[in-house]
Write an enzyme that holds these catalytic residues in place. Structure first.
Site, mmCIF file in Angstrom:
data_model
loop_
_atom_site.group_PDB
_atom_site.id
_atom_site.type_symbol
_atom_site.label_atom_id
_atom_site.label_comp_id
_atom_site.label_asym_id
_atom_site.label_seq_id
_atom_site.Cartn_x
_atom_site.Cartn_y
_atom_site.Cartn_z
ATOM 1 N N GLY A 202 -2.354 -11.973 -45.037
ATOM 2 C CA GLY A 202 -2.278 -13.022 -44.029
ATOM 3 C C GLY A 202 -3.507 -13.898 -44.116
ATOM 4 N N SER A 203 -3.880 -14.459 -42.985
ATOM 5 C CA SER A 203 -4.979 -15.425 -43.000
ATOM 6 C C SER A 203 -6.333 -14.713 -43.032
ATOM 7 C CB SER A 203 -4.892 -16.317 -41.760
ATOM 8 O OG SER A 203 -5.097 -15.533 -40.605
ATOM 9 N N THR A 204 -7.330 -15.418 -43.519
ATOM 10 C CA THR A 204 -8.680 -14.847 -43.618
ATOM 11 C C THR A 204 -9.248 -14.477 -42.245
ATOM 12 O OG1 THR A 204 -9.069 -15.943 -45.718
ATOM 13 C CG2 THR A 204 -11.028 -15.313 -44.465
ATOM 14 N N GLY A 207 -7.524 -11.216 -41.084
ATOM 15 C CA GLY A 207 -7.867 -10.100 -41.972
ATOM 16 C C GLY A 207 -9.291 -9.602 -41.751
ATOM 17 N N GLU A 224 -5.305 -9.093 -48.573
ATOM 18 C CA GLU A 224 -4.892 -10.236 -49.402
ATOM 19 C C GLU A 224 -4.852 -11.435 -48.469
ATOM 20 O OE1 GLU A 224 -4.616 -10.147 -52.535
ATOM 21 O OE2 GLU A 224 -4.239 -8.047 -53.017
ATOM 22 N N CYS A 258 0.766 -17.558 -51.268
ATOM 23 C CA CYS A 258 -0.693 -17.397 -51.233
ATOM 24 C C CYS A 258 -1.348 -17.965 -52.481
ATOM 25 C CB CYS A 258 -1.049 -15.935 -51.047
ATOM 26 S SG CYS A 258 -0.175 -14.837 -52.164
HETATM 27 P P1 NAD Z 1 -1.757 -14.536 -39.847
HETATM 28 O O1 NAD Z 1 -3.074 -13.983 -40.217
HETATM 29 O O2 NAD Z 1 -1.639 -15.396 -38.674
HETATM 30 O O3 NAD Z 1 -0.715 -13.358 -39.588
HETATM 31 C C1 NAD Z 1 -0.549 -12.314 -40.535
HETATM 32 C C2 NAD Z 1 -0.087 -11.077 -39.789
HETATM 33 O O4 NAD Z 1 -1.136 -10.640 -38.934
HETATM 34 C C3 NAD Z 1 1.143 -11.275 -38.910
HETATM 35 O O5 NAD Z 1 1.940 -10.113 -38.996
HETATM 36 C C4 NAD Z 1 0.536 -11.410 -37.532
HETATM 37 O O6 NAD Z 1 1.426 -11.018 -36.499
HETATM 38 C C5 NAD Z 1 -0.604 -10.432 -37.634
HETATM 39 N N1 NAD Z 1 -1.675 -10.614 -36.652
HETATM 40 C C6 NAD Z 1 -2.187 -11.771 -36.181
HETATM 41 N N2 NAD Z 1 -3.203 -11.500 -35.321
HETATM 42 C C7 NAD Z 1 -3.317 -10.146 -35.251
HETATM 43 C C8 NAD Z 1 -4.191 -9.262 -34.581
HETATM 44 N N3 NAD Z 1 -5.153 -9.689 -33.746
HETATM 45 N N4 NAD Z 1 -4.028 -7.944 -34.770
HETATM 46 C C9 NAD Z 1 -3.099 -7.481 -35.606
HETATM 47 N N5 NAD Z 1 -2.224 -8.261 -36.286
HETATM 48 C C10 NAD Z 1 -2.350 -9.591 -36.114
HETATM 49 O O7 NAD Z 1 -1.214 -15.253 -41.163
HETATM 50 P P2 NAD Z 1 0.199 -15.942 -41.386
HETATM 51 O O8 NAD Z 1 0.147 -17.230 -40.639
HETATM 52 O O9 NAD Z 1 1.296 -14.978 -41.088
HETATM 53 O O10 NAD Z 1 0.220 -16.177 -42.954
HETATM 54 C C11 NAD Z 1 -0.338 -17.327 -43.555
HETATM 55 C C12 NAD Z 1 -1.649 -17.011 -44.215
HETATM 56 O O11 NAD Z 1 -1.528 -15.833 -45.000
HETATM 57 C C13 NAD Z 1 -2.116 -18.066 -45.168
HETATM 58 O O12 NAD Z 1 -3.486 -18.312 -44.938
HETATM 59 C C14 NAD Z 1 -1.937 -17.476 -46.545
HETATM 60 O O13 NAD Z 1 -2.795 -17.911 -47.529
HETATM 61 C C15 NAD Z 1 -2.096 -16.030 -46.291
HETATM 62 N N6 NAD Z 1 -1.344 -15.242 -47.284
HETATM 63 C C16 NAD Z 1 -2.042 -14.617 -48.253
HETATM 64 C C17 NAD Z 1 -1.379 -13.903 -49.229
HETATM 65 C C18 NAD Z 1 -2.131 -13.187 -50.336
HETATM 66 O O14 NAD Z 1 -1.552 -12.372 -51.027
HETATM 67 N N7 NAD Z 1 -3.401 -13.440 -50.506
HETATM 68 C C19 NAD Z 1 0.020 -13.830 -49.195
HETATM 69 C C20 NAD Z 1 0.697 -14.492 -48.190
HETATM 70 C C21 NAD Z 1 -0.003 -15.197 -47.202
#
Ligand code: NAD
Length: 452
Positions: A202-204, A207, A224, A258
């Site tokens: 997910g997002s930096t 994470g 990731e 990503c």
């Molecule tokens: P996000 O970080 O908003 O959400 C990712 C996950 O985290 C979701 O399941 C969300 O519900 C959960 N989440 C959010 N806040 C949380 C918290 N406080 N506690 C626990 N879980 C929580 O990211 P997104 O908007 O779903 O995805 C887009 C981002 O992900 C982009 O920045 C993209 O680059 C990145 N991404 C990276 C890869 C990779 O392999 N590097 C792959 C896909 C997406």
């Protein structure tokens, strides 16, 4: 509070689900822990047989899974079928990994082996862009190593993951559980004392926040995260041969990948030819609802992403950059953005500096590759990078300069089950795929026999 799963092509609610409360998260972890106690006793070969049976189950439900992916995520059906195909391939690859102890020394003095043991319950948190495939990337190596898993999908795209949990539990009840929601369910899951590892995509910001929550317990973590991948097209690149691959690397899944190509730097001698080719490919897309036959390009997945990407395009237009995109067909009522090429953007524009994660590609001309590399190497992100051209010292030099986890030559965004994939800098921690990715789901035990 409930979760409305929205179809991004129609903005209509597909399904309404309940968020998990802390008690439900605790129950899911308890069930997974119970299942772990028997699953860990199985041999690696026995676990492989189970993973192949799960892959059979995914194949048998391929159409249902693909339909769910289109309705919750928006991608065209053939791309969703490709996602299901990837899910099967990754499952079978992990099924066939062997888990024998590694012998480091077998001498007159001693025999030293490295054994790899499971960790316990693994928490998986996934995003909304490739919901099924990324869940599989997290879950299958963890299961093969002898762990059980609780997955928390994105609230935007939980349906294909819930179906996956059904498929797995039909083969091996209790092995994979799920919880739903965001902060409440997610944080209760990762901080639960019986959860021994977090794998997060997910997002930096999310994470790094989650990693900080579990740092005090020294739980294992694989992250990731975001990227802003650059591609460098050299003066000697064969544009006729490479243009369609460049286009696909940037616009696959409507740019919501990503490791998609997110900034393209092109030598001025090839600039117009490549931009024209990219614009022609954008115009050839059939934009619409991914369930309709012939559609090649769907909406972006959600309103936030739609607002972010359209504001970046607006800012580029306001800056005087040339913004080129085909007209959207009439009558669409979803989060549609046509594939957009931005010519000559100033380097400080958001669409260049920040991750767009959507269907817009800034294309930047350059004269001197040594100069352009200073900008192409991102200060924060280093997920993937690419160089496009014929073999030359210049190409080798660019490969050496790029500091990303993967550097592709005449390609971008290709991931394979047996090739390690992970980011440097703020793009990630640890690695997925291949033997290296699998081992991140284990703890090492060195066993040293003294023979004297
Ligand atoms: P996000 O970080 O908003 O959400 C990712 C996950 O985290 C979701 O399941 C969300 O519900 C959960 N989440 C959010 N806040 C949380 C918290 N406080 N506690 C626990 N879980 C929580 O990211 P997104 O908007 O779903 O995805 C887009 C981002 O992900 C982009 O920045 C993209 O680059 C990145 N991404 C990276 C890869 C990779 O392999 N590097 C792959 C896909 C997406």
């Amino acid at each position: 509070m409930q979760i409305d799963v929205i179809n991004p092509a129609t903005k209509r609610v597909v399904e309404t689900l309940n968020r998990s409360n802390v008690e439900e998260v605790n129950d899911a972890v308890a069930t997974a822990l119970q299942s772990f106690e028997t699953w860990r006793q199985k041999t690696s070969e026995e676990r492989g047989v189970v993973l192949h049976a799960i892959a059979d189950g995914i194949e048998a439900s391929a159409t249902e899974l693909a339909n769910l992916i289109v309705s919750e995520q928006g991608k065209p059906l053939p791309v969703a079928m490709m996602e299901v195909g990837g899910a099967v391939a990754w499952t079978r690859y992990n099924a066939d990994l062997s888990q024998k102890p590694e012998v480091l020394e077998d001498s007159e003095e001693r025999r030293v082996e490295v054994h790899r043991l499971p960790l316990g319950v693994v928490a998986s948190i996934t995003p909304w862009n490739w919901p099924l495939m990324i869940a599989i990337w997290h879950i299958m190596p963890a299961l093969k190593a002898g762990n059980s898993v609780v997955v928390k999908p994105s609230s935007n795209t939980p349906l294909s993951t819930i179906k996956l949990v059904d498929i797995v539990c039909e083969v091996e009840p209790g092995l994979l559980g799920f919880v739903l929601g965001g902060k409440v369910a997610g944080e209760a899951l990762v901080t639960h004392p019986d959860v021994k590892k977090l794998v997060f995509t997910g997002s930096t910001p999310t994470g790094t926040h989650l990693a900080s929550l579990i740092a005090k317990d020294l739980k294992k973590v694989t992250l990731e995260l975001g990227g802003n991948d650059a591609g460098i097209v050299l003066a000697n690149a064969d544009i006729d041969k490479l243009a369609s691959k460049i286009y696909m690397s940037a616009f696959i899944n409507m740019g919501q990948t990503c490791a998609a190509l997110k900034r393209l730097y092109v030598h001025r001698s090839k600039y117009d030819a490549l931009c024209n080719a990219l614009v022609d490919m954008a115009k050839a897309e059939v934009v619409g609802n991914g369930m309709e036959e012939g559609v090649t390009f769907g909406p972006v997945q959600n309103k936030n992403q739609y607002d972010l990407v359209t504001s970046m395009i607006r800012q580029a237009r306001d800056s005087g950059s040339e913004v080129i995109a085909p007209e959207l067909p009439e009558g669409l009522d979803g989060y549609f953005i046509a594939p957009t090429i931005i010519k000559n953007p100033p380097l400080e524009l958001s669409v260049v500096c920040d991750e767009q994660f959507g269907p817009v590609l800034p294309v930047i001309p350059y004269d001197d590759v040594k100069e352009v590399m200073k900008d192409a190497i991102h200060k924060e992100f280093a997920l993937g990078g690419s160089v496009w051209g014929e073999e030359s010292d210049e190409l080798d030099w660019v490969v050496e300069q790029l500091d990303s986890g993967t550097v592709w030559i005449n390609n971008h965004a290709e991931v394979l089950p047996h090739i390690p994939f992970g980011g440097n800098k703020l793009s990630g921690l640890g690695v997925e795929f291949g033997v290296e990715g699998f081992l991140e789901n284990t703890r090492r035990k060195v066993v040293s026999y003294s023979k004297k």
